[in-house]
Write a protein that holds these residues in place. Structure first.
Motif, short mmCIF file in Angstrom:
data_model
loop_
_atom_site.label_atom_id
_atom_site.label_comp_id
_atom_site.label_asym_id
_atom_site.label_seq_id
_atom_site.Cartn_x
_atom_site.Cartn_y
_atom_site.Cartn_z
N GLN A 199 41.29 0.27 9.33
CA GLN A 199 40.61 1.50 8.82
C GLN A 199 39.66 1.37 8.00
O GLN A 199 38.82 2.03 8.11
CB GLN A 199 41.88 1.99 7.62
CG GLN A 199 43.24 2.34 8.14
CD GLN A 199 43.99 2.48 6.91
OE1 GLN A 199 43.98 2.30 5.53
NE2 GLN A 199 45.33 2.85 7.27
N ARG A 200 39.21 -0.12 7.43
CA ARG A 200 38.00 -0.35 6.76
C ARG A 200 36.77 -0.20 7.94
O ARG A 200 35.79 0.49 7.46
CB ARG A 200 38.15 -1.66 6.04
CG ARG A 200 36.86 -2.02 5.47
CD ARG A 200 37.18 -3.37 4.96
NE ARG A 200 37.23 -4.47 5.93
CZ ARG A 200 35.90 -4.84 6.51
NH1 ARG A 200 34.71 -4.55 6.39
NH2 ARG A 200 36.27 -5.82 7.46
N LEU A 201 37.17 -0.72 8.96
CA LEU A 201 35.98 -0.83 9.74
C LEU A 201 35.64 0.80 10.43
O LEU A 201 34.66 0.99 10.75
CB LEU A 201 36.32 -1.72 10.99
CG LEU A 201 36.30 -3.15 10.81
CD1 LEU A 201 37.06 -3.98 11.66
CD2 LEU A 201 34.79 -3.58 10.42
N ALA A 202 36.83 1.67 10.83
CA ALA A 202 36.62 2.76 11.20
C ALA A 202 35.96 3.44 10.33
O ALA A 202 35.00 4.43 10.72
CB ALA A 202 37.98 3.37 11.63
N HIS A 209 36.79 3.85 -0.17
CA HIS A 209 36.02 2.71 0.43
C HIS A 209 34.68 2.50 -0.26
O HIS A 209 33.98 1.72 0.33
CB HIS A 209 35.97 2.74 1.97
CG HIS A 209 37.43 2.40 2.59
ND1 HIS A 209 38.63 3.19 2.78
CD2 HIS A 209 37.82 1.09 3.03
CE1 HIS A 209 39.30 2.93 3.64
NE2 HIS A 209 38.92 1.57 3.59
N ARG A 210 34.39 3.31 -0.96
CA ARG A 210 33.01 3.48 -1.85
C ARG A 210 31.83 3.61 -0.75
O ARG A 210 30.90 2.92 -0.83
CB ARG A 210 32.81 2.12 -2.54
CG ARG A 210 33.85 2.07 -3.71
CD ARG A 210 33.62 0.88 -4.76
NE ARG A 210 34.71 0.61 -5.38
CZ ARG A 210 35.16 1.23 -6.82
NH1 ARG A 210 34.70 1.98 -6.87
NH2 ARG A 210 36.35 0.74 -7.23
N LEU A 211 32.15 4.48 0.24
CA LEU A 211 30.98 4.68 1.10
C LEU A 211 30.61 6.04 0.99
O LEU A 211 29.19 6.33 1.26
CB LEU A 211 31.47 4.73 2.83
CG LEU A 211 31.74 3.28 2.94
CD1 LEU A 211 32.74 3.25 4.36
CD2 LEU A 211 30.91 2.29 3.06
N PRO A 242 24.50 4.09 -0.91
CA PRO A 242 23.91 2.87 -0.22
C PRO A 242 24.96 1.65 -0.18
O PRO A 242 25.39 1.33 -1.04
CB PRO A 242 22.61 2.62 -1.01
CG PRO A 242 23.11 3.08 -2.33
CD PRO A 242 24.14 4.28 -2.20
N ALA A 243 25.12 1.36 1.20
CA ALA A 243 25.90 0.27 1.25
C ALA A 243 25.55 -0.79 2.67
O ALA A 243 24.81 -0.20 3.34
CB ALA A 243 27.59 0.72 1.83
N ARG A 244 26.17 -2.03 2.42
CA ARG A 244 25.55 -2.94 3.70
C ARG A 244 26.88 -3.18 4.31
O ARG A 244 27.46 -4.11 3.73
CB ARG A 244 24.79 -3.91 2.90
CG ARG A 244 24.14 -4.91 4.03
CD ARG A 244 23.20 -5.95 3.37
NE ARG A 244 22.84 -6.94 4.32
CZ ARG A 244 21.39 -6.48 4.89
NH1 ARG A 244 21.19 -5.19 4.78
NH2 ARG A 244 21.02 -7.11 5.87
N PRO A 245 26.92 -2.96 5.68
CA PRO A 245 28.16 -3.31 6.66
C PRO A 245 28.01 -4.98 6.46
O PRO A 245 27.10 -5.42 6.71
CB PRO A 245 28.10 -2.75 7.76
CG PRO A 245 26.92 -1.94 7.61
CD PRO A 245 26.23 -2.18 6.53
#
Length: 190
Positions: free
Chosen positions: A102-105, A147-149, A163-166
């Motif tokens: 889920q996190r990756l999707a 997920h704080r996206l 702003p997030a960094r995968p």
């Protein structure tokens, strides 16, 4: 098969080794892999579909390759599973059971939003309706927040992309997801 010297660069030897070891462990055969199968396992661990794709990528001089053409990080089993949750149009077809998938999707959905733009709830819903085929945009919206996206005002009137960094695993998934989209766009009649 003719003998041909093939040299390639592995961006992360540790990830390559882990991916190759996992692929070998996932095999159901009781015997060691044959020559061609082993070549394909090595190619997949280095981020290519198979040994032919690896060879084709090496025919283009490295300096002439764009960032999109360069071999990406190999997909982990979770990233591979997350990629399988999307159809050939890039839409999420089902909500994954495992949290790690889920996190990756969620990262793929995160890319659909523009940075520094404020969205209404209706606009967020429209983006997410287009991005899935199972009809639950509300869950997707909530998960992007969890997920704080994405973030929102407490009254839900405004949403924005955070702003997030995968991490490396998510970057590998995003590269494969985008490559799949480019392949579909290049198909005749697409």
């Amino acid at each position: 098969m003719s003998r041909e010297a093939v040299s390639f660069v592995v961006p992360d030897l540790s990830t390559f080794a882990r991916t190759l070891a996992r692929s070998l462990a996932e095999r159901d055969a009781g015997s060691p892999p044959g020559h061609v199968e082993m070549l394909n396992l090595i190619a997949r661990a280095s981020g290519h579909r198979n040994v032919q794709a690896l060879r084709a990528s090496l025919r283009v001089p490295a300096a002439a390759r764009t960032a999109e053409d360069r071999p990406s990080l190999p997909l982990t089993p979770h990233a591979r599973k997350a990629l399988q949750q999307f159809d050939r149009h890039g839409r999420l077809v089902r909500w994954p059971n495992k949290f790690s998938v889920q996190r990756l999707a969620m990262w793929a959905l995160w890319t659909l939003f523009e940075p520094r733009r404020v969205y209404t709830e209706k606009e967020v819903n429209a983006v997410l309706r287009e991005a899935n085929s199972f009809g639950d945009h509300v869950t997707l919206r909530r998960e992007l927040i969890d997920h704080r996206l994405l973030a929102r005002k407490s009254d839900g009137s405004e949403y924005w992309k955070l702003p997030a960094r995968p991490d490396a695993e998510a970057r590998a998934l995003l590269a494969a997801w985008r490559a799949r989209q480019r392949e579909r766009a290049a198909e005749p009649g697409a």
